[in-house]
Enzyme design. Structure first.
Site, PDB file in Angstrom:
ATOM      1  N   ASP A  14       0.729  -1.173   0.058  1.00 11.94           N
ATOM      2  CA  ASP A  14       0.038   0.024   0.028  1.00 11.94           C
ATOM      3  C   ASP A  14       0.994   1.339  -0.004  1.00 11.94           C
ATOM      4  O   ASP A  14       1.768   1.478   0.871  1.00 11.94           O
ATOM      5  CB  ASP A  14      -0.858   0.106   1.194  1.00 11.94           C
ATOM      6  N   GLY A  40      -5.844  -7.585   3.675  1.00  7.29           N
ATOM      7  CA  GLY A  40      -6.694  -7.686   4.714  1.00  7.29           C
ATOM      8  C   GLY A  40      -6.229  -8.541   5.976  1.00  7.29           C
ATOM      9  O   GLY A  40      -5.974  -8.138   7.047  1.00  7.29           O
ATOM     10  N   GLY A  41      -5.593  -9.807   5.434  1.00 11.03           N
ATOM     11  CA  GLY A  41      -5.099 -10.613   6.717  1.00 11.03           C
ATOM     12  C   GLY A  41      -3.923  -9.997   7.206  1.00 11.03           C
ATOM     13  O   GLY A  41      -3.619 -10.115   8.344  1.00 11.03           O
ATOM     14  N   ASN A  43      -3.022  -6.822   7.235  1.00  6.94           N
ATOM     15  CA  ASN A  43      -3.489  -5.708   8.082  1.00  6.94           C
ATOM     16  C   ASN A  43      -3.863  -6.040   9.632  1.00  6.94           C
ATOM     17  O   ASN A  43      -3.498  -5.695  10.455  1.00  6.94           O
ATOM     18  CB  ASN A  43      -4.472  -4.895   7.391  1.00  6.94           C
ATOM     19  N   SER A 140     -10.008  -9.725  -0.642  1.00  6.21           N
ATOM     20  CA  SER A 140     -10.615 -10.046  -1.969  1.00  6.21           C
ATOM     21  C   SER A 140      -9.694 -11.425  -2.360  1.00  6.21           C
ATOM     22  O   SER A 140      -8.405 -11.643  -1.958  1.00  6.21           O
ATOM     23  CB  SER A 140     -10.202  -8.912  -3.007  1.00  6.21           C
ATOM     24  N   LYS A 185     -18.069 -10.612   9.115  1.00  7.13           N
ATOM     25  CA  LYS A 185     -17.965  -9.333   9.228  1.00  7.13           C
ATOM     26  C   LYS A 185     -18.168  -8.388   8.028  1.00  7.13           C
ATOM     27  O   LYS A 185     -17.539  -7.827   7.356  1.00  7.13           O
ATOM     28  CB  LYS A 185     -16.517  -8.664   9.949  1.00  7.13           C
ATOM     29  N   VAL A 252      -8.047   4.345   5.554  1.00  5.75           N
ATOM     30  CA  VAL A 252      -7.566   2.860   4.689  1.00  5.75           C
ATOM     31  C   VAL A 252      -7.248   1.898   6.213  1.00  5.75           C
ATOM     32  O   VAL A 252      -6.831   2.490   6.897  1.00  5.75           O
ATOM     33  CB  VAL A 252      -6.125   3.419   4.195  1.00  5.75           C
ATOM     34  N   ASP A 256      -9.919  -3.485   8.572  1.00  3.86           N
ATOM     35  CA  ASP A 256      -8.924  -4.632   9.051  1.00  3.86           C
ATOM     36  C   ASP A 256      -8.728  -4.454  10.360  1.00  3.86           C
ATOM     37  O   ASP A 256      -8.602  -5.363  11.037  1.00  3.86           O
ATOM     38  CB  ASP A 256      -7.869  -4.352   8.034  1.00  3.86           C
ATOM     39  N   GLY A 291      -2.395   8.068   6.011  1.00  4.97           N
ATOM     40  CA  GLY A 291      -2.007   7.265   4.895  1.00  4.97           C
ATOM     41  C   GLY A 291      -2.271   5.661   4.961  1.00  4.97           C
ATOM     42  O   GLY A 291      -3.473   5.449   5.416  1.00  4.97           O
TER      43      GLY A 291
END
Length: 313
Positions: A14, A40-41, A43, A140, A185, A252, A256, A291
């Site tokens: 990111d 996701g994971g 984070n 995703s 979730k 951002v 997560d 950020g």
């Protein structure tokens, strides 16, 4: 606490920067950028570690960007289990516009995984989660990964007697819920699409959430409502909570952070209601960071005292 295993099938680097104003055609002079490991994971794993827990991150990575991802994760001090793939790890980027305060988020599709590569992720999950109490699967799907991938993850979790925390959307979510998960979730829109009914009214949302749990596809359900907070539904009852007011620097990773915070609470032995407080506080704390940074423990602990879930009648 045993390490919480996280799975990120489409990780990213990111990148975040700031410009005075986003305009077409002209060169947009950016301020110095920052790069963080994302997806996701990953984070969730970062948040769990920040809060004092232990995590073990499983993810595919490839190419020069995959090497950079590895360096960034090393800097974060995360325990990890990478699966080397032939494609290049993707990069997403966020641009904050000073003039308006708006964020522009650009999300890349990611590398296409071969069947051998995504199967290697499932096989490795069986190994690393052999003694895990919790598995967090979030984000995703990468191109090439079948829509029932998270359903396969659910079967692995059940075989390992681990509780699966799932944060995804669309058909991958539906397929996994057919197998059954411990904690799901979705956001309000994702839940509405999944249930095929209107849930904008609080009473309708609560009724739909109770109906969902009665179907036996999850033991805990949290429907996130953005600035309006979230609704927790368990077999013992329903709880609504709103986030404390804060000045938002970046959204951002807020979702997560919620997942990481609540899973940390559950793995620490807290009740779902108390773990829900940690989720709300963690998601809110992420808004304070610029950020692609995530929540900080000091902010979470300060905000935690301001989160008081309300039991619904």
């Amino acid at each position: 606490m045993k390490p919480i295993v996280t799975l990120t099938i489409n990780p990213t680097i990111d990148l975040a920067t700031t410009v005075a104003e986003v305009t077409p055609e002209h060169k947009l002079r950016c301020e110095p950028e920052r790069r963080d490991p994302g997806g996701g994971g990953l984070n969730a794993a970062r948040v769990i570690r920040e809060l004092g827990g232990e995590s073990l991150a499983l993810y595919p990575r490839g190419g020069s960007t995959g090497d950079l991802l590895e360096q960034l994760l090393e800097q974060k001090g995360l325990r990890r289990w990478p699966i080397v793939i032939s494609g290049h790890t993707r990069e997403n980027f966020t641009v904050a516009e000073k003039k308006s305060g708006r964020e522009f988020r650009f999300v890349m599709p990611g590398p296409t995984l071969s069947e051998k590569e995504w199967q290697a992720c499932l096989e490795s999950l069986s190994t690393v989660a052999a003694d895990a109490d919790y598995i967090v699967a979030s984000g995703s799907l990468a191109p090439g990964v079948p829509v029932d991938f998270y359903a396969r993850v659910a079967r692995v979790a059940r075989k390992q007697n681990a509780r699966l925390v799932l944060d995804t959307s669309g058909e991958p979510l539906r397929a996994a819920l057919e197998e059954g998960v411990f904690f799901a979730k979705p956001n309000r829109k994702e839940f509405r699409d999944m249930m095929g009914t209107q849930v904008d009214d609080p009473a309708a949302l609560a009724a739909a959430a109770r109906s969902f749990l009665e179907q036996g596809r999850a033991e805990l359900l949290v429907v996130s409502k953005g600035a309006d907070g979230a609704l927790l539904t368990t077999r013992e009852g329903q709880f609504s909570a709103t986030p404390p007011p804060v000045e938002t620097h970046s959204s951002v990773g807020a979702g997560d952070s919620f997942v990481g915070g609540m899973t940390f609470g559950l793995a620490s032995g807290l009740s779902p209601q108390e773990a829900f407080r940690w989720g709300i506080a963690s998601g809110t704390a992420a808004l304070l960071s610029a950020g692609t940074d995530l929540c900080r423990r000091a902010d979470v602990e300060r905000l935690l005292t301001q989160v008081q879930p309300v039991r619904l009648a």
